[in-house]
Design an enzyme around this catalytic site. Structure first.
Site, PDB file in Angstrom:
ATOM      1  N   GLY A  79       2.085   2.394  10.805  1.00 43.12           N
ATOM      2  CA  GLY A  79       3.098   3.460  10.634  1.00 43.12           C
ATOM      3  C   GLY A  79       3.891   3.924  11.928  1.00 43.12           C
ATOM      4  O   GLY A  79       4.592   4.754  12.287  1.00 43.12           O
ATOM      5  N   SER A 128       3.204  -2.281  10.473  1.00 47.41           N
ATOM      6  CA  SER A 128       4.474  -2.232  10.713  1.00 47.41           C
ATOM      7  C   SER A 128       5.409  -3.589  10.568  1.00 47.41           C
ATOM      8  O   SER A 128       6.255  -3.824  11.090  1.00 47.41           O
ATOM      9  CB  SER A 128       4.990  -1.874  12.058  1.00 47.41           C
ATOM     10  OG  SER A 128       4.492  -0.613  12.327  1.00 47.41           O
ATOM     11  N   GLU A 132      -5.875  -4.944  10.542  1.00 46.87           N
ATOM     12  CA  GLU A 132      -4.502  -4.104  10.753  1.00 46.87           C
ATOM     13  C   GLU A 132      -5.076  -3.188  11.889  1.00 46.87           C
ATOM     14  O   GLU A 132      -5.883  -2.359  12.249  1.00 46.87           O
ATOM     15  CB  GLU A 132      -4.599  -2.896   9.799  1.00 46.87           C
ATOM     16  CG  GLU A 132      -4.302  -3.353   8.197  1.00 46.87           C
ATOM     17  CD  GLU A 132      -3.645  -2.457   7.465  1.00 46.87           C
ATOM     18  OE1 GLU A 132      -2.469  -2.631   6.862  1.00 46.87           O
ATOM     19  OE2 GLU A 132      -4.319  -1.563   7.020  1.00 46.87           O
ATOM     20  N   GLU A 176      -7.305   4.790   7.805  1.00 43.40           N
ATOM     21  CA  GLU A 176      -6.790   6.169   7.631  1.00 43.40           C
ATOM     22  C   GLU A 176      -8.054   6.592   6.877  1.00 43.40           C
ATOM     23  O   GLU A 176      -8.246   7.891   7.279  1.00 43.40           O
ATOM     24  CB  GLU A 176      -5.701   6.212   6.756  1.00 43.40           C
ATOM     25  CG  GLU A 176      -4.372   5.918   7.638  1.00 43.40           C
ATOM     26  CD  GLU A 176      -3.144   5.330   6.999  1.00 43.40           C
ATOM     27  OE1 GLU A 176      -3.034   5.677   5.644  1.00 43.40           O
ATOM     28  OE2 GLU A 176      -2.297   4.961   7.541  1.00 43.40           O
ATOM     29  N   ASN A 193       0.837  -1.079  -0.095  1.00 44.62           N
ATOM     30  CA  ASN A 193      -0.013   0.065  -0.017  1.00 44.62           C
ATOM     31  C   ASN A 193       0.977   1.300   0.052  1.00 44.62           C
ATOM     32  O   ASN A 193       1.444   1.505   1.027  1.00 44.62           O
ATOM     33  CB  ASN A 193      -0.898  -0.054   1.251  1.00 44.62           C
ATOM     34  CG  ASN A 193      -1.731   1.331   1.495  1.00 44.62           C
ATOM     35  OD1 ASN A 193      -1.793   1.933   0.628  1.00 44.62           O
ATOM     36  ND2 ASN A 193      -2.288   1.445   2.539  1.00 44.62           N
ATOM     37  N   TRP A 194       0.991   1.855  -1.128  1.00 45.91           N
ATOM     38  CA  TRP A 194       1.914   3.023  -1.315  1.00 45.91           C
ATOM     39  C   TRP A 194       1.551   4.164  -0.786  1.00 45.91           C
ATOM     40  O   TRP A 194       2.086   5.274  -0.619  1.00 45.91           O
ATOM     41  CB  TRP A 194       2.484   3.351  -2.742  1.00 45.91           C
ATOM     42  CG  TRP A 194       3.190   2.142  -3.395  1.00 45.91           C
ATOM     43  CD1 TRP A 194       3.301   0.850  -2.620  1.00 45.91           C
ATOM     44  CD2 TRP A 194       3.420   1.949  -4.847  1.00 45.91           C
ATOM     45  NE1 TRP A 194       4.167   0.077  -3.819  1.00 45.91           N
ATOM     46  CE2 TRP A 194       4.118   0.704  -4.878  1.00 45.91           C
ATOM     47  CE3 TRP A 194       3.398   3.001  -5.931  1.00 45.91           C
ATOM     48  CZ2 TRP A 194       4.854   0.363  -6.207  1.00 45.91           C
ATOM     49  CZ3 TRP A 194       4.202   2.636  -7.013  1.00 45.91           C
ATOM     50  CH2 TRP A 194       4.697   1.311  -7.367  1.00 45.91           C
ATOM     51  N   LYS A 195       0.312   4.144  -0.423  1.00 45.69           N
ATOM     52  CA  LYS A 195      -0.338   5.393   0.320  1.00 45.69           C
ATOM     53  C   LYS A 195      -0.208   6.582  -0.538  1.00 45.69           C
ATOM     54  O   LYS A 195       0.016   6.639  -1.864  1.00 45.69           O
ATOM     55  CB  LYS A 195      -0.014   5.661   1.635  1.00 45.69           C
ATOM     56  CG  LYS A 195      -0.125   4.230   2.643  1.00 45.69           C
ATOM     57  CD  LYS A 195      -0.002   4.518   3.995  1.00 45.69           C
ATOM     58  CE  LYS A 195      -0.252   3.396   4.642  1.00 45.69           C
ATOM     59  NZ  LYS A 195      -0.410   3.312   6.178  1.00 45.69           N
ATOM     60  N   HIS A 231      -9.715   1.212   4.774  1.00 48.06           N
ATOM     61  CA  HIS A 231      -8.324   1.547   5.601  1.00 48.06           C
ATOM     62  C   HIS A 231      -8.787   2.234   6.670  1.00 48.06           C
ATOM     63  O   HIS A 231      -9.618   3.179   6.639  1.00 48.06           O
ATOM     64  CB  HIS A 231      -7.245   1.923   4.493  1.00 48.06           C
ATOM     65  CG  HIS A 231      -5.943   2.106   5.130  1.00 48.06           C
ATOM     66  ND1 HIS A 231      -5.538   2.860   5.925  1.00 48.06           N
ATOM     67  CD2 HIS A 231      -4.989   1.047   5.182  1.00 48.06           C
ATOM     68  CE1 HIS A 231      -4.167   2.459   6.517  1.00 48.06           C
ATOM     69  NE2 HIS A 231      -3.975   1.605   5.940  1.00 48.06           N
ATOM     70  N   GLY A 273       2.768  -1.116   4.293  1.00 47.56           N
ATOM     71  CA  GLY A 273       2.701   0.512   4.108  1.00 47.56           C
ATOM     72  C   GLY A 273       4.163   0.580   3.730  1.00 47.56           C
ATOM     73  O   GLY A 273       4.699   0.491   2.795  1.00 47.56           O
ATOM     74  N   GLY A 274       4.834   1.180   4.803  1.00 44.17           N
ATOM     75  CA  GLY A 274       5.967   1.837   4.765  1.00 44.17           C
ATOM     76  C   GLY A 274       7.278   0.992   4.194  1.00 44.17           C
ATOM     77  O   GLY A 274       7.896   1.582   3.268  1.00 44.17           O
TER      78      GLY A 274
END
Ligand code: PGA
Length: 252
Positions: free
Chosen positions: A176, A214, A170, A101, A8-10, A99, A235-236
């Site tokens: 993150g 994470s 999640e 977010e 997930n490149w966000k 998600h 993600g990251g």
């Protein structure tokens, strides 16, 4: 079940970054094709970078791509939204919905998430439906109750042939933050989710339940070998081809 490793490149990077990242992923996969035998790999770039990723992946169909969200509506007066049919038209095969977010910053309710997932299915894409509790909810012992309610509200009524939704667990406090849920907590929650899918999807045993929060090369092996963990939503660590594929390698 073959694991799914989803990046997930966000809302990160420029077009140039997206081109470089996907080229790097492809280069590495070309010299390490075993990875794709072990798991399915998916990248979810920002909407505007999807055509560039699609172009780069052409000729490499094993690598899948999708979007990070879609509209809850079919078409029409929804300024700024991107419909599921537009994504399908751009060859996306997956779409992340709900998600945390988006639930947190865009105020998305379970009902909206269910509508989005239904749009994805209607347009022959696999929705990755995200659920997860906050730190406060976990501390109060409410984690399972919250996740159960999110599952009940976010999974649309499915036709018997729609047995390919993906669930991503999640925990919000792990996203993150560098904090990861313990293997015991993950095992417990994933087992619980599998049980709760009974009656909500036609074939619970076929649903991939991803862990996200994470995940990185150092903890991926342990997390991905936990019972009922059928992949990861990353993600990251998906913003570097090296760490993303190190996670995929750990899925074997
Ligand atoms: P993270 O994000 O790997 O950076 O924690 C996961 C996600 O939000 O999907």
């Amino acid at each position: 079940m073959k694991k799914l490793i989803a990046g997930n490149w966000k809302m990160n990077g420029s077009m140039e970054n997206a081109r470089a990242l996907i080229a790097n992923i492809i280069n590495r996969l070309e010299t390490d094709e075993d990875v794709l035998k072990k798991c399915d790999i998916l990248v979810c770039p920002p909407f505007l970078h999807i055509p560039a990723v699609r172009h780069a992946i052409y000729g490499f169909p094993e690598l899948r791509f999708g979007a990070q969200d879609c509209s809850a509506y079919e078409n029409g007066a929804h300024t700024g939204d991107v419909s599921a049919s537009m994504l399908r038209d751009s060859s996306c095969s997956y779409v992340i919905v709900g998600h945390s977010e988006r639930r947190q910053y865009q105020g998305e309710s379970d009902a909206t998430v269910a509508q989005k997932a239904a749009q994805a299915l209607k347009n022959d894409m696999v929705p990755i439906i995200c659920v997860g509790e906050t730190e406060e909810e976990r501390e109060k012992g409410l984690a399972q109750e919250i996740v159960d309610a999110q599952l009940a509200g976010s999974i649309p009524a499915l036709e018997p042939f729609h047995d390919i939704v993906v669930i991503a667990y999640e925990p919000v406090w792990a996203i993150g933050t560098g904090k990861t849920a313990s293997v015991d907590d993950v095992a417990e929650m994933h087992g619980f989710i599998r049980e709760q899918l009974d009656g909500k999807v036609p074939a619970p045993e076929k649903v991939r339940i991803l862990y996200g929060g994470s995940m990185k090369p150092e903890n991926a092996g342990e997390l991905l070998s936990t019972e009922n963990v059928d992949g990861g939503l990353i993600g990251g660590a998906s913003l570097s081809a090296e760490s993303f594929l190190a996670i995929a390698r750990a899925a074997g």
